[in-house]
Design a protein around this motif. Structure first.
Motif, PDB file in Angstrom:
ATOM      1  N   ILE A 224       0.843  -1.199   0.000  1.00 24.01           N
ATOM      2  CA  ILE A 224       0.000   0.000   0.000  1.00 24.01           C
ATOM      3  C   ILE A 224       0.879   1.251   0.000  1.00 24.01           C
ATOM      4  O   ILE A 224       0.617   2.213  -0.749  1.00 24.01           O
ATOM      5  CB  ILE A 224      -0.932   0.005   1.228  1.00 24.01           C
ATOM      6  N   VAL A 225       1.942   1.234   0.796  1.00 23.55           N
ATOM      7  CA  VAL A 225       2.851   2.386   0.851  1.00 23.55           C
ATOM      8  C   VAL A 225       3.545   2.576  -0.493  1.00 23.55           C
ATOM      9  O   VAL A 225       3.643   3.700  -1.013  1.00 23.55           O
ATOM     10  CB  VAL A 225       3.889   2.185   1.977  1.00 23.55           C
TER      11      VAL A 225
ATOM     12  N   GLU B 155       2.039   6.384  -7.178  1.00 16.68           N
ATOM     13  CA  GLU B 155       1.006   7.264  -7.720  1.00 16.68           C
ATOM     14  C   GLU B 155       1.367   8.732  -7.481  1.00 16.68           C
ATOM     15  O   GLU B 155       1.110   9.585  -8.330  1.00 16.68           O
ATOM     16  CB  GLU B 155      -0.348   6.937  -7.084  1.00 16.68           C
ATOM     17  N   ARG B 156       1.981   8.994  -6.340  1.00 13.65           N
ATOM     18  CA  ARG B 156       2.410  10.375  -6.065  1.00 13.65           C
ATOM     19  C   ARG B 156       3.472  10.816  -7.070  1.00 13.65           C
ATOM     20  O   ARG B 156       3.442  11.947  -7.574  1.00 13.65           O
ATOM     21  CB  ARG B 156       2.954  10.470  -4.642  1.00 13.65           C
ATOM     22  N   SER B 157       4.424   9.910  -7.388  1.00 17.21           N
ATOM     23  CA  SER B 157       5.469  10.246  -8.354  1.00 17.21           C
ATOM     24  C   SER B 157       4.880  10.445  -9.748  1.00 17.21           C
ATOM     25  O   SER B 157       5.330  11.314 -10.504  1.00 17.21           O
ATOM     26  CB  SER B 157       6.529   9.143  -8.386  1.00 17.21           C
ATOM     27  N   GLN B 158       3.849   9.648 -10.097  1.00 17.74           N
ATOM     28  CA  GLN B 158       3.214   9.799 -11.397  1.00 17.74           C
ATOM     29  C   GLN B 158       2.461  11.123 -11.506  1.00 17.74           C
ATOM     30  O   GLN B 158       2.453  11.760 -12.556  1.00 17.74           O
ATOM     31  CB  GLN B 158       2.257   8.637 -11.654  1.00 17.74           C
ATOM     32  N   LEU B 159       1.833  11.544 -10.411  1.00 17.03           N
ATOM     33  CA  LEU B 159       1.100  12.811 -10.419  1.00 17.03           C
ATOM     34  C   LEU B 159       2.036  14.006 -10.530  1.00 17.03           C
ATOM     35  O   LEU B 159       1.666  15.052 -11.078  1.00 17.03           O
ATOM     36  CB  LEU B 159       0.251  12.929  -9.150  1.00 17.03           C
TER      37      LEU B 159
END
Length: 322
Positions: A294-295, A301-305
């Motif tokens: 999960i982490v 996803e944060r890096s992709q955003l």
């Protein structure tokens, strides 16, 4: 389509309820104190060996993806493969493929590395086939070497039939190897076309698949006490059967199914000891990896955003210079 969407979750829920009812009948005399005593009786060295088996199992799972990428002729860094594979299996093993498909996780990850949807589809199928090869190979060996293992699950299959089934499974593996060696034409099953991989790829499949299963079974084996323990090979056979049944049931994490098969197949061992060993397996192989996954997923996803913002700033810097 709407009915098809819900049928497998319903099947999984039914499997959990039915297995839970049967498991309750088997364990109704078990107390929390008995279970705590069984946990306390596991030596520190065996806790360490179970944890080590977990690391080996997940390293082998990363090998699934690596071999599939070699088959596709695509290069992705080992670190990315390891994180993607770990996240995929930790989520799908725990939540269940019908709820959070490993294909979805892999598509999100590998598409960011330039793989096409078709390539990702082949990769997912190839990983599943590598797992199936490992199951077939080890099940065949267990049935040939320990044919009496079927007696532990109801004594409905004669020993001779067990041996024959084992040799048949090994023959299927041999046919797959020969097909790759001779470069036979692809197998067509309906709309599905199965291309024989190169022989070096097949050799890797027949190593990494069994290694993952051997290590996963080792988690349970080392957590079990010596009293009444039938030995590693029998535990491996029971694990293969229980894990396969759990996957077919579509029950998330095989809840209830795994425990029921193990307790029924180990009548000479205390149910509390068997249940404690399986809880160790769930903690090491399912729960802890799930929390870590999960982490990793949130960080990815944060890096992709953040990438579009970075690209936008780079475009703005190029604008005045142009």
């Amino acid at each position: 389509m709407k009915l098809k969407k819900y049928i497998w979750p319903v099947v999984g829920l039914f499997a959990i309820v039915f297995s839970g009812w049967l498991l309750y009948k088997e364990l109704r005399g078990l107390s929390i104190a008995d279970l705590a005593d069984s946990f306390g009786a596991i030596p520190p060295g065996d806790w360490f060996l179970s944890a080590l088996c977990t690391l080996v199992a997940y390293a082998a799972l990363a090998g699934y993806d690596r071999i599939a990428l070699l088959h596709l002729g695509r290069h992705v860094s080992w670190l990315f493969i390891t994180l993607c594979s770990f996240t995929t299996y930790a989520l799908s093993h725990t939540i269940g493929a019908s709820v959070f498909s490993g294909a979805v996780v892999r598509y999100r990850a590998y598409s960011s590395r330039g793989l096409t949807p078709q390539e990702i589809g082949i990769l997912v199928a190839f990983c599943s086939f590598t797992f199936a090869l490992g199951v077939v190979l080890l099940t065949g060996l267990v049935l040939v070497i320990e044919p009496e293992i079927t007696e532990r699950l109801g004594d409905v299959v004669p020993e001779g039939l067990s041996i024959g089934t084992g040799y048949l499974l090994l023959a299927l593996i041999a046919f797959y190897v020969v097909g790759s060696w001779l470069g036979l034409r692809p197998l067509k099953i309906g709309s599905l076309t199965l291309q024989y991989p190169r022989l070096p790829i097949v050799a890797r499949q027949l190593v990494i698949g069994p290694v993952e299963l051997l290590a996963a079974a080792g988690i349970v084996y080392f957590a079990l006490p010596e009293a009444g323990n039938p030995g590693y090979f029998i535990i491996l056979g029971i694990f293969l059967i229980s894990f396969s049944v759990a996957l077919l049931s579509h029950a998330p994490g095989g809840v209830g199914v795994l425990e029921l098969v193990f307790i029924m197949a180990l009548p000479d061992m205390e149910p509390a000891d068997v249940l404690a060993a399986l809880l160790v397996f769930r903690a090491f192989y399912l729960i802890i990896p799930f929390l870590i996954a999960i982490v990793i997923l949130l960080l990815f996803e944060r890096s992709q955003l953040s990438q579009p913002d970075l690209e936008g700033r780079q475009d703005e810097q190029r604008g005045p210079q142009a």
